[in-house]
Design an enzyme around this catalytic site. Structure first.
Site: not given
Length: 426
Positions: A86, A165, A172, A187, A191
């Site tokens: 990620h 989320d 947010r 967050s 995921k």
């Protein structure tokens, strides 16, 4: 149904710098997902978290509660170990495209459930959709079959993963609480853990074009996410990488696909290759494979997996990529060495040319973006091209050039680009 807690009490607890209990956290996430906790109440709680922070235990519980708000994926039936990556996002960050097939070429399955771009950072799905025929949406059965047969899949994440989320992310964005490290970390990790990968490598960007401008904040975020992953039983490491200048020489959807294919063909810009190989090495080590990943870039095996991966999702790896209708060149005004190229300004310019979107529903231009001819440390003469701007709408050039104003500097002092790798955590 009688609720176990009251949202006002939970907001007050965090407002007064106290620690939320596991039961309080689990209730508030579940109740928010069900619509019992109102948006204005979760806004107040998010701001209290932004201002007062959370303990490591609170963040871990918050993340697990978000995972538990929806479904999770299970790759245990695969014959291969899984490893995922990620990135926190940047300008010219096309690394997922060459990385997934490279890691898969060594027998490790890479389930890359990706997203779309918003603002000045590009989205992996937008890039791949520049390939004629390629589709982002796969069923769970298709994902499993492709991972088993080819080893890599890049596709859209299902809506059932961490629905809490999804709601909180949007909130947010409109309440100025995006930068809260506990909320960023939970967050991302909710995921990724819900996706069910065995191991995870995080690419935490630092610099003007990144979410985190400050290396100390980025390091704190990386440590937080690594702790969350390890607590959940997912082997996790993080690399801090430089995003003060754009990554590679091409920014924009089709342009970044083109550069990714250059890397898979054994070429491409040195910084893109360096980061691709570094992340691949980390992913492979976590999966128990000790090799030099550069070998399968050089010998074409990663390219073979790329072509299979694109075809499996109905794309044509041999089809010409979209090209913008109009181009304009930005030239050097004097002789010198390129000493600065602000990643954020280049990213905004690319966005204004049509490569990105301001709202989730906006379309993107596949051929829009920027080609960099002279990067940091390279010599130019007056009149030499530094950038080429690409767009389908000529009227976009002016605003793109306004975004670039002051973003590129020339100097008389010779300089070289530093390594894109800044630190390793985990």
């Amino acid at each position: 149904m009688v609720e176990r807690f009251d949202a006002v009490d939970i907001i007050r607890t965090k407002r007064d710098r106290q620690v939320l209990s596991e039961d309080q956290i689990r209730w508030v996430i579940d109740a928010y997902t069900r619509g019992v906790v109102a948006e204005e109440q979760m806004s107040a709680l998010a701001m209290a978290i932004f201002l007062n922070g959370m303990t490591g235990e609170e963040i871990t519980t918050w993340t697990q509660a978000m995972i538990d708000s929806g479904e999770t994926m299970d790759f245990s039936s695969l014959t291969k170990r899984t490893s995922d990556k990620h990135s926190t996002g940047g300008v010219g960050d096309k690394i997922t495209l060459p990385l997934a097939p490279l890691v898969a070429s060594y027998g490790v399955a890479v389930p890359q459930l990706s997203g779309r771009g918003l603002g000045h950072t590009g989205g992996t799905l937008d890039k791949l959709e520049a390939i004629p025929g390629w589709r982002a949406h796969l069923s769970n059965d298709e994902i499993m079959e492709q991972l088993e047969s080819i080893g890599a899949v890049i596709c859209a994440a299902g809506s059932g993963l961490a629905p809490a989320d999804k709601k909180l992310y949007a909130l947010r964005d409109i309440t100025s609480t995006v930068e809260a490290i506990p909320l960023i970390a939970s967050s991302i990790m909710s995921k990724k853990i819900a996706e069910g990968t065995d191991s995870l490598v995080l690419d935490v960007k630092v610099g003007s074009g990144a979410f985190m401008k400050d290396i100390d904040q980025a390091r704190e975020l990386a440590h937080t996410m690594v702790r969350i992953g390890q607590s959940a039983g997912t082997a996790t490491v993080a690399l801090l990488t430089d995003m003060s200048v754009p990554l590679g020489r091409k920014i924009g959807n089709a342009l970044e696909v083109e550069e990714s294919v250059e890397v898979l063909a054994g070429g491409g810009p040195a910084d893109v290759v360096e980061l691709t190989v570094a992340l691949a090495r980390e992913m492979l080590v976590l999966a128990g494979v000790d090799v030099d990943p550069a070998e399968n870039l050089a010998n074409g095996r990663a390219m073979d997996v790329w072509r299979d991966m694109i075809r499996a999702q109905d794309g044509d790896p041999d089809a010409p990529l979209p090209v913008s209708k109009h181009t304009e060149t930005v030239v050097a005004e004097s002789n010198g060495v390129v000493s600065a190229m602000d990643a954020y300004k280049v990213g905004v310019a690319s966005w204004r040319l049509g490569a990105g979107r301001a709202r989730k529903e906006d379309p993107v231009q596949a051929g829009a973006g920027i080609t960099i001819h002279a990067h940091i440390g390279e010599q130019v003469k007056a009149g030499d091209p530094i950038l080429t701007l690409h767009t389908d709408d000529e009227e976009r050039f002016e605003r793109a050039k306004e975004a670039l104003d002051g973003g590129i500097s020339l100097s008389n002092v010779a300089s070289t680009r530093q390594s894109v790798l800044l630190d390793r955590i985990g």
